[in-house]
Structure formats: structure tokens, C-alpha cells
Write an enzyme that holds these catalytic residues in place. Sequence first.
Site, PDB file in Angstrom:
ATOM      1  CG  LEU A 100      15.447   9.715  61.240  1.00 33.81           C
ATOM      2  CD1 LEU A 100      16.698   9.804  60.194  1.00 33.81           C
ATOM      3  CD2 LEU A 100      15.554   8.357  62.079  1.00 33.81           C
ATOM      4  CG  ASP A 101      14.885  11.998  67.957  1.00 32.87           C
ATOM      5  OD1 ASP A 101      13.369  12.120  67.649  1.00 32.87           O
ATOM      6  OD2 ASP A 101      15.061  11.271  68.758  1.00 32.87           O
ATOM      7  CG  LEU A 102      17.755  18.913  65.960  1.00 32.81           C
ATOM      8  CD1 LEU A 102      17.457  19.616  64.656  1.00 32.81           C
ATOM      9  CD2 LEU A 102      17.983  19.990  67.145  1.00 32.81           C
ATOM     10  CG  HIS A 183      12.921  11.668  72.201  1.00 34.37           C
ATOM     11  ND1 HIS A 183      13.886  11.860  70.836  1.00 34.37           N
ATOM     12  CD2 HIS A 183      12.645  12.849  72.626  1.00 34.37           C
ATOM     13  CE1 HIS A 183      13.922  13.399  71.053  1.00 34.37           C
ATOM     14  NE2 HIS A 183      13.120  13.920  71.737  1.00 34.37           N
TER      15      HIS A 183
END
Length: 230
Positions: A100-102, A183
Site C-alpha cells: 500500500l502507498d505511504l 498509484h
Amino acid sequence: MRLDRFLTQQTRESGKAVRQWLLAGRVQVNEQVCRDGSLQVEPMQKISLDERVLQDQAARYYMLHKPQGVVSATVDEKHETVLDLMPPALRADLHIAGRLDLNTTGLMLITNDGRWSRKVTQPETRIPKVYLVETEDKIEAEYADVFRRGIYFAYEDLTTLPAQLEILSDHRAKLTLYEGRYHQVKRMFGFFDNKVIGLHRERIGALEIDAQLNAGDYRSLTNNEVKLFL
């Protein structure tokens, strides 16, 4: 690796001796007598010769509620990682099954079983992943049709797989994806110049995040939950 070859390497005995052990029922795989030397040995199996354990690495599976600002990695020099949220004694042989993204929150799967995690993440399985999305601008009805047809990403020279969008309110929606491009959610909404300001993964396949888990908490998966990806 074949079981007979595994036994030869582990014991330094001859192939003849190994065959005799197998015929005599002295070899156990997962605590069951095995006489088939051609059996393929898996990393998570317990293998014994009489009372001597030659391999015993118990498989472990966890779900974790990822908070914002924590990276989906095992090690990072700048940020806290999802493994940093777990006790040091558990971390040594664990890895993450999907990133998962930050600043994305929600369900993450963590395990030491590489075969299991590949089933979760490999593109061919097309396991659905469900996200709750919050946007800066209003989500229009046309988004759903465009997402269903797919959006062309010039950087990768590909069109995204059909995705399902359920609009919950003017600025909130539930999005189901069957792939995990870089993303991807932000870029899909970016097609309409609509900025994603909140993103939370609530489900992978049939497995939903435990509502009792606060951000940063984790728990072991049940046997039935593990079997969802077998």
C-alpha cells in the site's frame, strides 16, 4: 526438491539408505508416514526421520491495519515500516503480501509462507481488492462507466482492467480493482482531475479487515481465513 534428495542432503547418507528408511516407514511429513521419495518438499512442511526433526518451520499468517505514514516494506532507512509495528521476535522471516502507498491505510497481509503470498499477489489470480476512496471534488456518475471500460496509462502503455465503482456520496466511493498498478487509484481519479485525499483498503478477495483492529494493530489469521487463498 524431491523428498529422497532432501533426506540425502540433510543426513549425508546414501540414496540406498534413504530408500530403506522410506520403505520402513521411518520418514514422516507433517507427522504422517511417507514412503514416496518423489514427493516435492515444501518450505512449510515438518519432516522427521524417526524422532529427529529435519525441517520444521511453522507457517504464520497475519492481517495488519496499516496506518498513514508507514511504508509497506520490511526495512526502510527513513520511515517506520509495517514490520516495525510487530514485536521484534516475530519479524525475522516475515514478508508482506502486497503493498500500500505511504498514506494509504487498511488491510495488509503478512506471512512467512512465500507460496501463499504469491497466490495472493500474482496478477493471474485477479483477486479483487476493495478500497474506500475520498476525493477533493465531486464524484460524477460517468466515472463508473469509464472505470468499467478501463483507462489507458501511457507510461506503461496499457489499459487498466475493468473496475467497479460504487458511489457512496458526493466525495466518497467504493472501488474494486483486480490488479495493482503504481498509484493506480490516484491515477484513475486523476483522469478526471479529481484528487484522492483519502484511501483505505478494506478487503482482499473474501477477507475483510477486522473491524476490531485499530490502526497499527495486527492479529493472526484463522485457519479458514488462510484457506481463502489456497
